[in-house]
Enzyme design. Structure first.
Site, PDB file in Angstrom:
ATOM      1  NE  ARG A  45     -16.304  10.816 -13.699  1.00 34.73           N
ATOM      2  CZ  ARG A  45     -17.391  11.173 -12.991  1.00 34.73           C
ATOM      3  NH1 ARG A  45     -17.633  10.617 -11.817  1.00 34.73           N
ATOM      4  NH2 ARG A  45     -18.210  12.080 -13.456  1.00 34.73           N
ATOM      5  CE1 TYR A  99       3.335  -3.885  -5.872  1.00 38.20           C
ATOM      6  CE2 TYR A  99       1.972  -2.007  -5.283  1.00 38.20           C
ATOM      7  CZ  TYR A  99       2.733  -2.690  -6.211  1.00 38.20           C
ATOM      8  OH  TYR A  99       2.905  -2.169  -7.458  1.00 38.20           O
ATOM      9  CG  ASP A 171      -2.845  -7.086  -2.272  1.00 42.63           C
ATOM     10  OD1 ASP A 171      -3.072  -7.984  -3.104  1.00 42.63           O
ATOM     11  OD2 ASP A 171      -2.125  -6.090  -2.520  1.00 42.63           O
ATOM     12  CE  LYS A 196       1.134  -6.694 -10.549  1.00 42.78           C
ATOM     13  NZ  LYS A 196       1.112  -6.355  -9.142  1.00 42.78           N
TER      14      LYS A 196
HETATM   15  C1  PLP Z   1       1.108  -5.195  -8.403  1.00 45.30           C
HETATM   16  C2  PLP Z   1       0.545  -5.235  -7.038  1.00 45.30           C
HETATM   17  C3  PLP Z   1      -0.280  -4.212  -6.557  1.00 45.30           C
HETATM   18  C4  PLP Z   1      -0.577  -2.963  -7.379  1.00 45.30           C
HETATM   19  O1  PLP Z   1      -1.316  -3.270  -8.510  1.00 45.30           O
HETATM   20  P1  PLP Z   1      -1.342  -2.332  -9.825  1.00 45.30           P
HETATM   21  O2  PLP Z   1      -2.305  -3.048 -10.691  1.00 45.30           O
HETATM   22  O3  PLP Z   1       0.051  -2.263 -10.353  1.00 45.30           O
HETATM   23  O4  PLP Z   1      -1.834  -1.001  -9.383  1.00 45.30           O
HETATM   24  C5  PLP Z   1      -0.802  -4.325  -5.286  1.00 45.30           C
HETATM   25  N1  PLP Z   1      -0.525  -5.395  -4.504  1.00 45.30           N
HETATM   26  C6  PLP Z   1       0.270  -6.393  -4.923  1.00 45.30           C
HETATM   27  C7  PLP Z   1       0.533  -7.536  -4.012  1.00 45.30           C
HETATM   28  C8  PLP Z   1       0.833  -6.359  -6.195  1.00 45.30           C
HETATM   29  O5  PLP Z   1       1.627  -7.356  -6.608  1.00 45.30           O
END
Ligand code: PLP
Length: 382
Positions: A45, A99, A171, A196
């Site tokens: 953890r 997002y 992000d 992603k």
């Molecule tokens: C998918 C996504 C997230 C969230 O990510 P998870 O891995 O699903 O928690 C945050 N920001 C963007 C731009 C995303 O495409």
């Protein structure tokens, strides 16, 4: 080292554990106590197993940051960063089209904890100062917005944060470190949804936080308490996925460029949003700040929602699904999916029409994707 080499080697265990070429999966919750400081004992953890530290070092190298941390999801990274930095009474500046999960976290959960936020127009730096308060602590943006693939004035965001003593958070999910490395533009903290492009195979959920060692340590402390660590097997898959990051994203960026140009030349297509196109509102900025224009694009057919739905149903290769960045092309109508919770008027205000289609270009041959798009377009125009 170049990014492609770092994605294979940075942070690897040396000397190799039992000669293993690949980092073994340390599927163990706890580790033997060997006289170290009690707080340094390895425990899953606490994100300090070899699987976690190799990934942290590798992602730090890719992001050109002092330190990095992997997390249980992109949202764990985002919520962990915001919760570690903000306290009741603090104020946050955020970009307009965020997002969905981030938007809800900021507007509901942080609001409930006494953190307020103001939405700013990221394309208009002159408007930001008027939104500053004595309690403003941070500014939060995304490299490429969803689903219109717009690029904020990133250099101005970083400079504005420095001038006003704010922490700048970005992000970078849609760009990945292949297309953009925001630390080099002056950002303090970079988060990725590694679900992603970073992992790249639509088979796991993960996230990362990169920045100064002090910032990453603070976020790690928060996640140690929230329990937002990444499982060892997901670490293994993420490390495997990262090795092909540069190859994948460069292919996807080239392919998306060809597809965007093809679509822009079709009489049935009303608009195409792709920063690599000359008529994109931030094309010049994108050419300067990005290394390749990314694998995401969106477009609209002249026939609106009905034609968009018919078109989606005729495609053979891309699956109609949310998410992005994997080997399989994914296509989605945001108004029917991701942005379905907003009213038609709210979507209109942020420029998302009901017929808009978002395309995550996968690893298929570009010619096969173009052929599929051409057939589906022909079918809906008969
Ligand atoms: C998918 C996504 C997230 C969230 O990510 P998870 O891995 O699903 O928690 C945050 N920001 C963007 C731009 C995303 O495409």
């Amino acid at each position: 080292m170049e990014l492609q080499t770092k994605s294979v080697h940075a942070g690897s265990i040396r000397p190799r554990d039992h000669g293993s070429i690949v980092t073994p999966v340390f599927q163990t919750s706890t580790f033997e106590y060997r006289g170290e400081d009690y707080h340094d004992v390895r425990y899953m953890r606490l994100s300090n197993t070899p699987n976690h530290t190799v990934l942290g070092d590798r992602i730090a190298a890719l992001e050109e940051a002092e330190a990095a941390l992997v997390t249980g999801s992109g949202m764990a990274a985002i919520s962990g960063v915001l919760l570690s930095l903000l306290s009741a009474g603090d104020h946050l500046l955020v970009q307009d089209c965020l997002y969905g999960g981030t938007n809800e976290f900021v507007s509901r959960e942080l609001a409930r904890l006494g953190v307020t936020r103001t939405v700013i127009d990221v394309q208009n730096p002159e408007s930001w100062t008027a939104n500053l308060q004595d309690t403003t602590r941070a500014i939060y943006v995304e490299t490429l917005t969803n689903p219109l693939i717009q690029l904020a004035d990133l250099e101005s965001v970083a400079a504005f944060a420095k001038k006003n003593g704010l922490i700048s958070i970005i992000d970078n999910t849609f760009a990945s470190p292949v297309n953009c490395r925001p630390m080099t533009l002056g950002f303090d903290i970079v988060v990725e949804s590694c679900t992603k492009y970073m992992s790249g195979h639509s088979d796991l959920i993960a996230g990362s936080v990169a920045g100064s060692a002090a910032h990453v340590r603070r976020v790690k402390k928060m996640l140690d308490h929230l329990g937002g660590h990444l499982d060892a097997h997901a670490c293994f898959l993420l490390e495997r996925g990262l090795k092909t990051l540069a190859l994948r994203v460069r292919h996807q960026s080239r392919s998306a460029g060809e597809i965007a140009r093809f679509l822009a030349g079709q009489p049935a297509v009303a608009t195409v949003n792709y920063p690599g196109l000359r008529n994109h509102a931030q094309h010049e900025r994108a050419a300067r700040l990005l290394d390749g224009f990314g694998g995401m694009l969106s477009f609209e057919l002249k026939g609106g929602v009905d034609q968009a739905e018919a078109f989606l149903s005729k495609l053979e290769l891309p699956a109609n699904a949310p998410s992005l960045g994997g080997a399989e092309s994914l296509i989605v109508r945001p108004a029917a999916a991701v942005h379905g919770r907003l009213s038609s008027e709210e979507r209109g205000r942020i420029g998302i029409t009901d017929g808009l289609i978002r395309f995550s270009v996968g690893l298929e041959a570009t010619a096969d994707l173009l052929g599929d798009l051409r057939s589906a377009l022909a079918a809906v125009q008969e």
